[in-house]
Write a protein that holds these residues in place. Structure first.
Motif, PDB file in Angstrom:
ATOM      1  N   ALA A   1       0.838  -1.204   0.000  1.00  0.00           N
ATOM      2  CA  ALA A   1       0.000   0.000   0.000  1.00  0.00           C
ATOM      3  C   ALA A   1       0.871   1.252   0.000  1.00  0.00           C
ATOM      4  O   ALA A   1       0.601   2.217  -0.722  1.00  0.00           O
ATOM      5  CB  ALA A   1      -0.929  -0.007   1.209  1.00  0.00           C
ATOM      6  N   ALA A   2       1.944   1.221   0.808  1.00  0.00           N
ATOM      7  CA  ALA A   2       2.846   2.369   0.868  1.00  0.00           C
ATOM      8  C   ALA A   2       3.506   2.608  -0.495  1.00  0.00           C
ATOM      9  O   ALA A   2       3.676   3.760  -0.918  1.00  0.00           O
ATOM     10  CB  ALA A   2       3.910   2.139   1.939  1.00  0.00           C
TER      11      ALA A   2
ATOM     12  N   PHE B   1       2.279   1.832  -3.541  1.00  0.00           N
ATOM     13  CA  PHE B   1       1.328   2.381  -4.510  1.00  0.00           C
ATOM     14  C   PHE B   1       0.971   3.834  -4.178  1.00  0.00           C
ATOM     15  O   PHE B   1       0.861   4.673  -5.075  1.00  0.00           O
ATOM     16  CB  PHE B   1       0.066   1.513  -4.560  1.00  0.00           C
ATOM     17  CG  PHE B   1       0.267   0.219  -5.299  1.00  0.00           C
ATOM     18  CD1 PHE B   1       0.574   0.214  -6.652  1.00  0.00           C
ATOM     19  CD2 PHE B   1       0.164  -0.993  -4.645  1.00  0.00           C
ATOM     20  CE1 PHE B   1       0.780  -0.975  -7.339  1.00  0.00           C
ATOM     21  CE2 PHE B   1       0.361  -2.184  -5.324  1.00  0.00           C
ATOM     22  CZ  PHE B   1       0.673  -2.182  -6.681  1.00  0.00           C
ATOM     23  N   VAL B   2       0.809   4.126  -2.877  1.00  0.00           N
ATOM     24  CA  VAL B   2       0.518   5.512  -2.486  1.00  0.00           C
ATOM     25  C   VAL B   2       1.710   6.403  -2.831  1.00  0.00           C
ATOM     26  O   VAL B   2       1.550   7.514  -3.362  1.00  0.00           O
ATOM     27  CB  VAL B   2       0.188   5.598  -0.981  1.00  0.00           C
ATOM     28  CG1 VAL B   2       0.138   7.053  -0.522  1.00  0.00           C
ATOM     29  CG2 VAL B   2      -1.138   4.904  -0.696  1.00  0.00           C
ATOM     30  N   GLY B   3       2.912   5.902  -2.548  1.00  0.00           N
ATOM     31  CA  GLY B   3       4.117   6.677  -2.857  1.00  0.00           C
ATOM     32  C   GLY B   3       4.283   6.914  -4.347  1.00  0.00           C
ATOM     33  O   GLY B   3       4.642   8.018  -4.783  1.00  0.00           O
TER      34      GLY B   3
ATOM     35  N   ALA C   1       1.860   6.939  -6.604  1.00  0.00           N
ATOM     36  CA  ALA C   1       0.832   7.894  -7.025  1.00  0.00           C
ATOM     37  C   ALA C   1       1.222   9.310  -6.616  1.00  0.00           C
ATOM     38  O   ALA C   1       1.060  10.270  -7.393  1.00  0.00           O
ATOM     39  CB  ALA C   1      -0.516   7.521  -6.412  1.00  0.00           C
ATOM     40  N   ALA C   2       1.753   9.459  -5.389  1.00  0.00           N
ATOM     41  CA  ALA C   2       2.179  10.781  -4.916  1.00  0.00           C
ATOM     42  C   ALA C   2       3.318  11.320  -5.769  1.00  0.00           C
ATOM     43  O   ALA C   2       3.373  12.519  -6.067  1.00  0.00           O
ATOM     44  CB  ALA C   2       2.607  10.690  -3.449  1.00  0.00           C
TER      45      ALA C   2
ATOM     46  N   TYR D   1       1.961  12.537  -9.019  1.00  0.00           N
ATOM     47  CA  TYR D   1       1.237  13.795  -8.827  1.00  0.00           C
ATOM     48  C   TYR D   1       2.193  14.937  -8.474  1.00  0.00           C
ATOM     49  O   TYR D   1       2.055  16.064  -8.967  1.00  0.00           O
ATOM     50  CB  TYR D   1       0.194  13.633  -7.716  1.00  0.00           C
ATOM     51  CG  TYR D   1      -0.639  14.863  -7.469  1.00  0.00           C
ATOM     52  CD1 TYR D   1      -1.699  15.193  -8.324  1.00  0.00           C
ATOM     53  CD2 TYR D   1      -0.363  15.716  -6.405  1.00  0.00           C
ATOM     54  CE1 TYR D   1      -2.459  16.336  -8.109  1.00  0.00           C
ATOM     55  CE2 TYR D   1      -1.122  16.863  -6.184  1.00  0.00           C
ATOM     56  CZ  TYR D   1      -2.179  17.158  -7.039  1.00  0.00           C
ATOM     57  OH  TYR D   1      -2.924  18.286  -6.834  1.00  0.00           O
TER      58      TYR D   1
ATOM     59  N   TRP E   1     -14.244  14.810  -2.991  1.00  0.00           N
ATOM     60  CA  TRP E   1     -13.089  14.018  -2.531  1.00  0.00           C
ATOM     61  C   TRP E   1     -13.456  13.161  -1.326  1.00  0.00           C
ATOM     62  O   TRP E   1     -13.125  11.973  -1.266  1.00  0.00           O
ATOM     63  CB  TRP E   1     -11.927  14.961  -2.168  1.00  0.00           C
ATOM     64  CG  TRP E   1     -11.039  15.248  -3.326  1.00  0.00           C
ATOM     65  CD1 TRP E   1     -11.056  16.364  -4.117  1.00  0.00           C
ATOM     66  CD2 TRP E   1      -9.997  14.408  -3.834  1.00  0.00           C
ATOM     67  NE1 TRP E   1     -10.089  16.254  -5.103  1.00  0.00           N
ATOM     68  CE2 TRP E   1      -9.422  15.072  -4.944  1.00  0.00           C
ATOM     69  CE3 TRP E   1      -9.501  13.162  -3.475  1.00  0.00           C
ATOM     70  CZ2 TRP E   1      -8.380  14.538  -5.682  1.00  0.00           C
ATOM     71  CZ3 TRP E   1      -8.451  12.617  -4.206  1.00  0.00           C
ATOM     72  CH2 TRP E   1      -7.909  13.297  -5.292  1.00  0.00           C
TER      73      TRP E   1
ATOM     74  N   ILE F   1     -13.516   9.048  -1.171  1.00  0.00           N
ATOM     75  CA  ILE F   1     -12.746   8.215  -0.233  1.00  0.00           C
ATOM     76  C   ILE F   1     -13.675   7.259   0.509  1.00  0.00           C
ATOM     77  O   ILE F   1     -13.371   6.063   0.680  1.00  0.00           O
ATOM     78  CB  ILE F   1     -11.974   9.112   0.755  1.00  0.00           C
ATOM     79  CG1 ILE F   1     -10.878   9.884   0.014  1.00  0.00           C
ATOM     80  CG2 ILE F   1     -11.377   8.284   1.893  1.00  0.00           C
ATOM     81  CD1 ILE F   1     -10.225  10.988   0.828  1.00  0.00           C
TER      82      ILE F   1
ATOM     83  N   THR G   1     -14.623  -1.363  -1.080  1.00  0.00           N
ATOM     84  CA  THR G   1     -13.596  -2.384  -0.828  1.00  0.00           C
ATOM     85  C   THR G   1     -14.084  -3.377   0.216  1.00  0.00           C
ATOM     86  O   THR G   1     -13.946  -4.601   0.047  1.00  0.00           O
ATOM     87  CB  THR G   1     -12.284  -1.721  -0.365  1.00  0.00           C
ATOM     88  OG1 THR G   1     -11.862  -0.783  -1.356  1.00  0.00           O
ATOM     89  CG2 THR G   1     -11.201  -2.763  -0.158  1.00  0.00           C
TER      90      THR G   1
END
Length: 869
Positions: free
Chosen positions: A370-371, A373-375, A377-378, A381, A674, A678, A685
């Motif tokens: 998860a970290a 994929f979030v990283g 994506a960040a 962006y 937003w 979320i 999920t």
């Protein structure tokens, strides 16, 4: 095709590559001068498409070539199809027979007919003369034969049936419900070949402008070694868990599905490694193949490529590419999450062993992924901020500065990669399986993420066209393929720079060939599907399909959606993803919109297109034609039909999701904030995991029948909280039709009123009704707002009648099926305005309480079982 008929033995590596080649790139690969010539043609096609997508295409290429790029695109596809695909199983593989040379040249020449005779075609207004007609007919026949070779008989047969309908639709043996007046040969050929309504229509245009570059991007990325890197990373992260090989197969297939346009290639590429390891930990041959099929086919619904359907949706739906992939992302993501959970439950139910000797907690693994994929994506962006700073500092030279910065980043990451060994594919049949350690191997391929970041940046942040975005990402891959090996050799202090440099040239050359050969089937699929689209526009058969579905479903909305899903499934059998989507959307999307409106369901067009797309791709799974299931059985040695049925069971969430987002468009992130987005992502999920547990009959322990039913009920409540809230508090209040103008007058700007219109059908004379959505505008009075919609209101005897709306007004298309000149009037029967309602998310509270009760029941049962043990 799938395996040895005597013993269901797995196919060898060479046989598997032949299987992929015969389905995706052509089974014929002659040696010598002919082979070199075909390679040059393929590379020329790739280079032409790259130049066409470049920002300076109008400078490099003559205007006549740019204007006729679809014809050139199809000419390359037809030529290579006859050269690369044998006519029959008994046809030679090592040489090209004379008749295939003749057909290749003639087909390519006729495809270029519009280029050679451009002035004549333009001046004729697209109307064929005798010469045009015969050239077009020969061109269609050769196109169908090329499609038969490259795509199998299904595509050619379906297109032929539709073409026969054009000619013989007025015959008595055609059922009256689908009969039409028919067309002459000249009119049909004009429509199908000379104009842009048929073969050279939107679909082939999308293939020319966008799809080729993405297929080439995937081929080059794989040639660079990214495919093997993704698989190794997936196995390093998940392989040590219970059922780990299957979990890694899902994640690895998701990664390769991002860049692959073929579910069959995806199955074989990842399946040759994952399926033997799945069998090793206790999955049967059929189960192992099914997991690979389900995860590979799901790659087709995962943005950004979606088997090329994303780009077609842009044209068909009329929204931006960013909107398409935004709407498609959440259902695809939770579908993959559910598949990982299915695999986990299978492994727990059967107490499967783990691979390797490492012990890592699942929580840490999930958190780490998860970290990442979030990283990632960040990072995608956040890149925009330094880019904006550089553009502000040096506006005239920012392009050059940014290019040098990307190259410098690549060199640094390559230097880091050179400090670790190159990754080589593992042997899944080795006696001792050594799983990769993510902490040791991740550095070896970090630079593979750069082209993906460039692609995502241009698509999502800069919001450039898909073609231009893929051009810049592909250009970076050119640099990577040419330089990665010599630069690594230099960083490692090796002296074979020239040899490794030539290796890079060979890799790029082969990548260009692979990209072109992988495009043959897609080019032919989009061109042949153009015949089906042309038939729909010429004959109006789409309306006939709506009438047929309405008749068979008896007007029941759920039954109608089930029938559309089944028809999409049948129409998609044996077709590649791209053609599949074109066919089902051309025939079925309008049916859902029209019949939904008649039943009071207003569905956004993107939701309808995703609905038919999801069911269309399920044809790759479903027996008896599921091509991906046959490919997986060829790898596993299992039974293809059983593999298909198990894969369909694993794909139940892919079948259920379209019904959810048709009724609850929040799942597609349509008109949500937003915070709402979320909340929807979290609740969806949880819902898909609970639905999976309910259908698998196992959650904390083996579920009893009523517990499975309750779990599915909880999932439904989380997916569709509005269903229950609407029962408690009606979402609309009724207004008298005669008070519509007053309601429009008092309604705030942006509010949506629904009106139900009833009246005689123009074709049948029977009374039909439809629902119109009126989004209140900024006009000062209610009457002006009604006029802006095009509503011609006539109040008589307490009835609000309607006259025919002016052409081009917002409601004109929605009401063109009514007969405004019949004896019975067209009238407004209901007006509904939004009513105040409690937040639908309150339904989550009792749903989660019920889930907690089921958890307590299962935990109590686990405790009793442990005491007895």
């Amino acid at each position: 095709m799938a395996s040895d008929p005597e013993g269901n033995r797995p196919l060898s590596e060479q046989e598997l590559q032949d299987l992929v080649a015969s389905s995706d790139a052509g089974a014929r690969d002659p040696a010598g001068a002919v082979g070199v010539f075909l390679a040059i043609v393929a590379v020329t096609w790739s280079v032409f498409q790259v130049i066409l997508a470049s920002p300076i295409s109008n400078v490099i290429l003559p205007g006549s070539i740019v204007n006729n790029s679809r014809q050139i695109h199809l000419a390359f596809g037809l030529f290579l199809a006859f050269a690369a695909y044998p006519a029959l199983k008994s046809s030679p593989r090592d040489r090209i027979p004379v008749q295939d040379w003749i057909m290749a040249v003639v087909a390519a020449a006729i495809a270029m007919y519009g280029y050679f005779f451009y002035d004549k075609v333009v001046n004729s207004g697209g109307l064929a003369d005798e010469t045009d007609m015969w050239f077009a007919l020969v061109g269609l026949l050769l196109l169908f034969e090329a499609a038969r070779r490259a795509l199998g008989p299904a595509m050619a047969i379906i297109a032929t049936i539709f073409l026969m309908y054009v000619f013989f639709g007025s015959s008595e043996w055609v059922p009256e419900v689908i009969r039409w007046k028919g067309a002459s040969l000249k009119k049909a050929m004009s429509h199908m070949w000379i104009t842009s309504e048929g073969v050279f229509g939107i679909a082939l245009g999308v293939s020319t402008k966008f799809v080729f570059l993405f297929v080439l991007f995937g081929a080059l990325l794989d040639k660079a070694g990214a495919g093997n890197y993704f698989i190794k990373m997936a196995f390093g992260a998940l392989g040590h868990l219970r059922g780990g090989p299957a979990k890694a197969a899902v994640v690895g297939s998701a990664a390769t599905g991002l860049i692959s346009g073929s579910s069959i290639a995806n199955v074989v590429t990842t399946g040759t490694f994952t399926i033997p390891l799945m069998k090793r930990v206790g999955f049967s041959s059929e189960q192992a193949g099914s997991v690979e099929v389900a995860s590979s086919v799901n790659g087709q619904i995962m943005p950004p490529v979606m088997g090329a359907a994303a780009f077609l949706m842009v044209e068909y739906v009329g929204i931006s590419y960013v909107e398409v992939i935004t709407h498609a992302f959440l259902p695809a993501a939770i579908s993959y999450i559910a598949l990982v959970y299915i695999v986990h439950l299978e492994a727990v139910k059967r107490n499967m062993p783990t691979l390797g000797n490492r012990v890592v907690s699942m929580g840490k693994t999930i958190g780490g992924m998860a970290a990442f994929f979030v990283g990632f994506a960040a990072l995608c962006y956040g890149v925009q901020y330094p880019v904006k700073a550089i553009v502000a500092m040096m506006p005239g030279a920012s392009g050059l500065a940014l290019s040098l910065l990307v190259v410098a980043t690549y060199v640094v990451l390559l230097f880091v990669a050179s400090k670790t060994d190159d990754l080589v594919p593992d042997d899944p049949n080795a006696k001792e399986v050594e799983l990769p350690v993510v902490g040791e191997i991740y550095k070896a391929g970090l630079y593979y993420l750069l082209p993906i970041i460039v692609l995502v940046y241009f698509l999502m942040i800069e919001q450039k066209s898909p073609g231009l975005s893929a051009f810049w990402a592909t250009s970076l891959l050119f640099v990577i393929l040419l330089t990665q090996k010599p630069l690594k050799a230099m960083f490692r202090g090796q002296t074979n720079m020239i040899d490794t440099g030539m290796d890079g040239v060979r890799d790029l050359w082969q990548g260009l060939i692979d990209g072109a050969r992988n495009m043959i089937g897609i080019a032919l699929a989009t061109a042949t599907a153009g015949v089906i689209v042309g038939t729909v526009t010429l004959t109006g058969v789409g309306q006939v399909m709506a009438d047929l579905v309405e008749f068979l479903s008896g007007g029941n909305l759920i039954l109608m959606l089930v029938m559309v899903g089944l028809l999409s499934l049948v129409l998609g059998m044996g077709l590649p993803t791209t053609a599949n989507y074109i066919v089902v959307s051309s025939l079925m999307a309008g049916v859902v919109v029209e019949l939904g409106a008649q039943s009071g369901l207003i569905v956004p067009l993107i939701a309808v297109h995703l609905f038919v797309f999801y069911f269309g791709i399920m044809a790759d799974v479903t027996p008896p034609v599921g091509l991906a299931s046959f490919a997986a059985a060829a790898v596993s040695g299992g039974d293809a039909i059983r593999t298909g049925f198990i894969a369909f069971f694993y794909s139940l969430r892919t079948v259920a999701l379209p019904f959810v987002f048709i009724f609850n468009t929040d799942l597609l992130l349509i008109d949500v904030t937003w915070t709402q987005g979320i909340l929807v992502a979290i609740s969806a999920t949880i819902a898909i995991l609970i639905f999976t547990a309910g259908t698998m009959g196992y959650w904390l322990t083996r579920s009893r029948f009523y517990e499975s039913i309750l779990l599915i009920f909880v999932a439904f409540a989380l997916f569709r909280p509005d269903y229950f809230m609407n029962k408690l508090q009606p979402p609309f209040e009724d207004i008298a039709p005669t008070e519509l103008v007053q309601a429009l007058d008092t309604a705030p700007e942006g509010e949506e009123l629904r009106i139900i219109v009833s009246g005689p059908d123009f074709d049948t004379g029977e009374t039909v009704e439809t629902t119109l959505l009126l989004s209140v505008g900024s006009e000062p009075t209610g009457q002006e707002r009604a006029d802006a919609f095009g509503l011609m209101l006539i109040e008589e005897d307490g009835i609000m009648k309607l006259d025919e709306p002016m052409f081009g007004t917002p409601v004109a298309d929605d009401m063109d099926g009514f007969d405004f000149y019949a004896d019975d009037p067209v009238q407004i029967t209901e007006v509904k305005a939004p009513a105040s309602q409690m937040p639908k998310e309150l339904i989550f509270i009792p749903a989660l309480l019920l889930l907690g009760l089921i958890a307590m029941m299962q935990r109590a049962r686990i405790g009793k079982e442990e005491e007895m043990a």
